[in-house]
Motif scaffolding. Structure first.
Motif, PDB file in Angstrom:
ATOM      1  N   GLU A 105      13.900   0.868 -10.598  1.00 57.76           N
ATOM      2  CA  GLU A 105      14.486   1.095 -11.805  1.00 57.76           C
ATOM      3  C   GLU A 105      12.969   1.192 -13.243  1.00 57.76           C
ATOM      4  OE1 GLU A 105      15.848  -3.589 -11.299  1.00 57.76           O
ATOM      5  OE2 GLU A 105      17.765  -2.687  -9.718  1.00 57.76           O
ATOM      6  N   ALA A 106      11.810   0.900 -12.880  1.00 62.10           N
ATOM      7  CA  ALA A 106      10.916   0.731 -14.040  1.00 62.10           C
ATOM      8  C   ALA A 106      10.972   1.922 -14.170  1.00 62.10           C
ATOM      9  CB  ALA A 106       9.412   0.556 -13.650  1.00 62.10           C
ATOM     10  N   GLY A 107      11.474   2.724 -13.355  1.00 63.87           N
ATOM     11  CA  GLY A 107      11.229   4.314 -13.767  1.00 63.87           C
ATOM     12  C   GLY A 107      10.078   5.042 -12.972  1.00 63.87           C
ATOM     13  N   ARG A 108       8.871   4.755 -11.348  1.00 66.83           N
ATOM     14  CA  ARG A 108       7.721   4.610 -11.540  1.00 66.83           C
ATOM     15  C   ARG A 108       7.707   5.507  -9.832  1.00 66.83           C
ATOM     16  NH1 ARG A 108       6.418  -0.928 -12.030  1.00 66.83           N
ATOM     17  NH2 ARG A 108       6.220  -1.156  -9.654  1.00 66.83           N
ATOM     18  N   ALA A 109       9.156   5.191  -9.147  1.00 69.42           N
ATOM     19  CA  ALA A 109       8.875   6.194  -7.744  1.00 69.42           C
ATOM     20  C   ALA A 109      10.847   6.357  -7.169  1.00 69.42           C
ATOM     21  CB  ALA A 109       8.387   4.988  -7.133  1.00 69.42           C
ATOM     22  N   ALA A 120       0.563  -1.377  -0.019  1.00 65.74           N
ATOM     23  CA  ALA A 120      -0.141   0.098   0.031  1.00 65.74           C
ATOM     24  C   ALA A 120       0.753   1.035  -0.198  1.00 65.74           C
ATOM     25  CB  ALA A 120      -1.495   0.015   1.255  1.00 65.74           C
ATOM     26  N   LEU A 121       1.979   1.458   0.327  1.00 65.79           N
ATOM     27  CA  LEU A 121       2.481   2.133   0.771  1.00 65.79           C
ATOM     28  C   LEU A 121       3.230   2.876  -0.684  1.00 65.79           C
ATOM     29  CD1 LEU A 121       4.425   2.195   4.283  1.00 65.79           C
ATOM     30  CD2 LEU A 121       3.456   4.338   3.348  1.00 65.79           C
ATOM     31  N   LEU A 122       3.844   0.875  -1.178  1.00 62.76           N
ATOM     32  CA  LEU A 122       4.833   1.791  -2.137  1.00 62.76           C
ATOM     33  C   LEU A 122       3.552   2.332  -3.783  1.00 62.76           C
ATOM     34  CD1 LEU A 122       6.832   1.563  -3.834  1.00 62.76           C
ATOM     35  CD2 LEU A 122       6.581  -1.050  -3.965  1.00 62.76           C
ATOM     36  N   SER A 123       2.458   1.558  -3.119  1.00 59.52           N
ATOM     37  CA  SER A 123       1.783   1.907  -4.281  1.00 59.52           C
ATOM     38  C   SER A 123       1.174   4.155  -3.974  1.00 59.52           C
ATOM     39  CB  SER A 123       0.566   0.959  -3.629  1.00 59.52           C
ATOM     40  OG  SER A 123      -0.824   2.125  -5.099  1.00 59.52           O
ATOM     41  N   ALA A 124       0.807   4.169  -3.101  1.00 54.71           N
ATOM     42  CA  ALA A 124       0.420   5.647  -2.763  1.00 54.71           C
ATOM     43  C   ALA A 124       2.045   6.306  -3.276  1.00 54.71           C
ATOM     44  CB  ALA A 124       0.600   6.017  -1.094  1.00 54.71           C
ATOM     45  N   VAL A 125       2.839   5.727  -3.131  1.00 61.59           N
ATOM     46  CA  VAL A 125       4.368   7.036  -3.542  1.00 61.59           C
ATOM     47  C   VAL A 125       4.350   7.077  -4.961  1.00 61.59           C
ATOM     48  CG1 VAL A 125       6.575   6.823  -3.008  1.00 61.59           C
ATOM     49  CG2 VAL A 125       5.586   6.398  -1.332  1.00 61.59           C
ATOM     50  N   GLU A 126       4.255   6.105  -5.286  1.00 63.68           N
ATOM     51  CA  GLU A 126       3.690   5.748  -7.074  1.00 63.68           C
ATOM     52  C   GLU A 126       2.602   7.336  -7.661  1.00 63.68           C
ATOM     53  OE1 GLU A 126       3.703   1.936  -8.974  1.00 63.68           O
ATOM     54  OE2 GLU A 126       4.756   1.041  -7.504  1.00 63.68           O
ATOM     55  N   ALA A 130       1.525   9.093  -5.566  1.00 64.64           N
ATOM     56  CA  ALA A 130       1.791  10.695  -5.178  1.00 64.64           C
ATOM     57  C   ALA A 130       3.098  11.746  -5.683  1.00 64.64           C
ATOM     58  CB  ALA A 130       1.545  10.920  -3.825  1.00 64.64           C
ATOM     59  N   GLY A 131       3.581  10.251  -6.524  1.00 64.26           N
ATOM     60  CA  GLY A 131       4.887  11.317  -7.142  1.00 64.26           C
ATOM     61  C   GLY A 131       6.141  11.965  -6.260  1.00 64.26           C
ATOM     62  N   ILE A 132       5.903  10.819  -5.140  1.00 66.67           N
ATOM     63  CA  ILE A 132       7.311  12.154  -4.170  1.00 66.67           C
ATOM     64  C   ILE A 132       8.429  10.693  -3.641  1.00 66.67           C
ATOM     65  CG2 ILE A 132       5.465  13.189  -3.353  1.00 66.67           C
ATOM     66  CD1 ILE A 132       5.765  12.257  -0.903  1.00 66.67           C
ATOM     67  N   GLY A 133       9.017  10.890  -2.850  1.00 61.81           N
ATOM     68  CA  GLY A 133      10.421  10.070  -2.662  1.00 61.81           C
ATOM     69  C   GLY A 133       9.729   9.396  -1.560  1.00 61.81           C
ATOM     70  N   TYR A 134      10.644   8.048  -1.067  1.00 59.13           N
ATOM     71  CA  TYR A 134      10.206   6.806  -0.664  1.00 59.13           C
ATOM     72  C   TYR A 134      10.917   6.892  -0.147  1.00 59.13           C
ATOM     73  CZ  TYR A 134       7.545   3.005   1.542  1.00 59.13           C
ATOM     74  OH  TYR A 134       7.369   1.563   2.006  1.00 59.13           O
ATOM     75  N   VAL A 135      11.550   6.723   1.135  1.00 59.31           N
ATOM     76  CA  VAL A 135      12.789   5.799   2.376  1.00 59.31           C
ATOM     77  C   VAL A 135      11.851   5.161   3.256  1.00 59.31           C
ATOM     78  CG1 VAL A 135      14.071   6.814   3.648  1.00 59.31           C
ATOM     79  CG2 VAL A 135      13.668   8.276   2.061  1.00 59.31           C
ATOM     80  N   MET A 136      12.383   3.468   3.354  1.00 58.95           N
ATOM     81  CA  MET A 136      12.510   2.764   3.799  1.00 58.95           C
ATOM     82  C   MET A 136      13.433   2.767   4.879  1.00 58.95           C
ATOM     83  SD  MET A 136      11.778   0.124   0.724  1.00 58.95           S
ATOM     84  CE  MET A 136      11.332  -0.575   1.975  1.00 58.95           C
ATOM     85  N   TRP A 166      11.761  -4.475   0.238  1.00 54.25           N
ATOM     86  CA  TRP A 166      13.115  -4.128  -0.683  1.00 54.25           C
ATOM     87  C   TRP A 166      13.357  -4.089  -2.646  1.00 54.25           C
ATOM     88  CZ3 TRP A 166      15.125   0.276  -1.761  1.00 54.25           C
ATOM     89  CH2 TRP A 166      16.519   0.229  -2.135  1.00 54.25           C
ATOM     90  N   LEU A 167      12.719  -5.268  -2.408  1.00 53.27           N
ATOM     91  CA  LEU A 167      12.927  -5.763  -4.203  1.00 53.27           C
ATOM     92  C   LEU A 167      12.244  -6.025  -5.050  1.00 53.27           C
ATOM     93  CD1 LEU A 167      14.352  -9.265  -4.039  1.00 53.27           C
ATOM     94  CD2 LEU A 167      15.732  -7.664  -4.869  1.00 53.27           C
ATOM     95  N   ASP A 168      10.580  -5.283  -3.852  1.00 49.97           N
ATOM     96  CA  ASP A 168       9.331  -4.390  -4.850  1.00 49.97           C
ATOM     97  C   ASP A 168      10.061  -3.431  -5.018  1.00 49.97           C
ATOM     98  OD1 ASP A 168       8.358  -6.846  -5.085  1.00 49.97           O
ATOM     99  OD2 ASP A 168       7.205  -6.500  -3.419  1.00 49.97           O
ATOM    100  N   ALA A 169      10.187  -2.331  -3.709  1.00 51.25           N
ATOM    101  CA  ALA A 169       9.976  -1.201  -3.928  1.00 51.25           C
ATOM    102  C   ALA A 169      11.614  -0.625  -5.199  1.00 51.25           C
ATOM    103  CB  ALA A 169      10.886  -0.528  -2.818  1.00 51.25           C
ATOM    104  N   LEU A 170      12.756  -1.501  -5.243  1.00 51.05           N
ATOM    105  CA  LEU A 170      13.311  -0.944  -6.282  1.00 51.05           C
ATOM    106  C   LEU A 170      13.156  -1.116  -7.642  1.00 51.05           C
ATOM    107  CD1 LEU A 170      16.839  -0.682  -6.389  1.00 51.05           C
ATOM    108  CD2 LEU A 170      16.744  -3.641  -6.276  1.00 51.05           C
ATOM    109  N   ALA A 171      12.295  -2.488  -7.386  1.00 50.57           N
ATOM    110  CA  ALA A 171      11.637  -2.247  -8.831  1.00 50.57           C
ATOM    111  C   ALA A 171      11.155  -1.621  -9.673  1.00 50.57           C
ATOM    112  CB  ALA A 171      10.974  -3.728  -9.263  1.00 50.57           C
ATOM    113  N   ALA A 172       9.919  -1.013  -8.522  1.00 53.13           N
ATOM    114  CA  ALA A 172       9.298   0.898  -8.670  1.00 53.13           C
ATOM    115  C   ALA A 172      10.202   1.250  -9.570  1.00 53.13           C
ATOM    116  CB  ALA A 172       8.336   0.885  -7.626  1.00 53.13           C
TER     117      ALA A 172
END
Length: 301
Positions: free
Chosen positions: A136-140, A80-86, A88-94, A128-134
């Motif tokens: 690398e795909a330019g989504r976040a 949910a957090l990753l989806s929301a960040v994508e 909103a188009g903002i940076g995400y620090v985990m 982490w891997l899900d966030a990293l994939a986002a």
């Protein structure tokens, strides 16, 4: 996100520099300060979160489910957090830890492969891997700050829950792991400094950072804590696998420690060279971290 020890430390760090903070927690808790807007929200609601993140620069997530519910509750929270960040188009620090590395012979550096050997490690790795994939795909834009076991006021760790209070009370303290091997300990103030520094540095995205930590066996750490606080000479006992399983019948958290014994029965040395060199974060003196831990426990008592 979050109002535990690290979430509060991040908010305090940001308001000291005059930044506006929106602190999102399930119950609307957080730092009471004119620059802090406290909001109650379910972090699993990506649509609501995306709306709350509008206008922000970066979300710093310090929220996690209770330890015995990580495996079931952490994945939907992270998704949910990753989806929301994508959206909103903002940076995400985990805020993360060392579990995803698995068993490591030698210092933990950021370049190590992701190779978890526990169920909780696999959960951490996938987050982490899900966030990293986002990324690398330019989504976040994402980064992860990885810490060791916590020290400090309000911090939750084996030391702050099962050792420090017992030492102050003159009781026997118990530790799940060997007492004589080097372990790493992160002060919550240093965790907050690293999270904020990573959020502000454009080089952060798509990689991880390590929080500067003190490296000392738990036996020596406990003895130093007793000396600093004027407590009686500490009595520290080791909990092995059988003891943890027996204790888990009354408290399931003890059972969760069984699969993590590989980490506390072997040296766990966190290398923060890159964080110190590139982000300029330096470790707080161990004595200061231990005294802050004691002050926090005194306030609770």
């Amino acid at each position: 996100m979050g109002a535990g020890a690290t979430g509060l430390a991040v908010a305090e760090r940001l308001v000291r520099e005059g930044s506006q903070v929106r602190q999102i927690t399930r119950r609307g808790a957080g730092l009471q300060h004119p620059l802090v807007e406290r909001v109650a929200a379910d972090a699993r609601d990506a649509e609501r979160l995306a709306g709350l993140l509008e206008g922000a620069e970066t979300v710093i997530n310090c929220a996690m489910p209770p330890y015995d519910r990580w495996i079931t509750d952490a994945p939907p929270l992270a998704a949910a957090l990753l989806s929301a960040v994508e959206r909103a188009g903002i940076g995400y620090v985990m805020l993360g830890n060392l579990y995803a590395y698995g068993h490591v012979d030698g210092p933990f550096t950021e370049g190590l492969p992701i190779a978890p050997v526990s169920a909780k490690g696999r959960v951490r790795a996938q987050m982490w891997l899900d966030a990293l994939a986002a990324f690398e795909a330019g989504r976040a834009n994402v980064t992860e700050v990885r810490a060791a076991a916590f020290l400090g006021a309000g911090a939750v760790s084996t030391f702050t829950l099962s050792i420090a209070p017992q030492v102050l009370a003159g009781e026997v303290a118990k530790y799940a792991g060997r007492l004589d091997v080097p372990q790493s300990w992160s002060f919550v103030g240093d965790v907050a400094e690293t999270l904020v520094a990573a959020a502000r540095d454009g080089r952060s995205w798509g990689r991880a950072w390590h929080v500067p930590a003190a490296v000392i066996p738990v036996q020596e750490l406990t003895e130093r804590f007793a000396e600093l606080t004027g407590a009686p000479a500490p009595r520290l006992e080791r909990l092995d696998q059988d003891a943890l399983r027996a204790l888990s019948k009354q408290n399931p958290v003890f059972g969760e420690l069984v699969e993590m014994l590989y980490a506390t029965e072997n040296p766990h040395i966190l290398d923060s060279t890159e964080t110190e060199r590139m982000l300029g974060v330096r470790p707080t003196a161990l004595d200061e971290a231990l005294l802050a831990t004691a002050r926090g426990l005194a306030q609770v008592g």
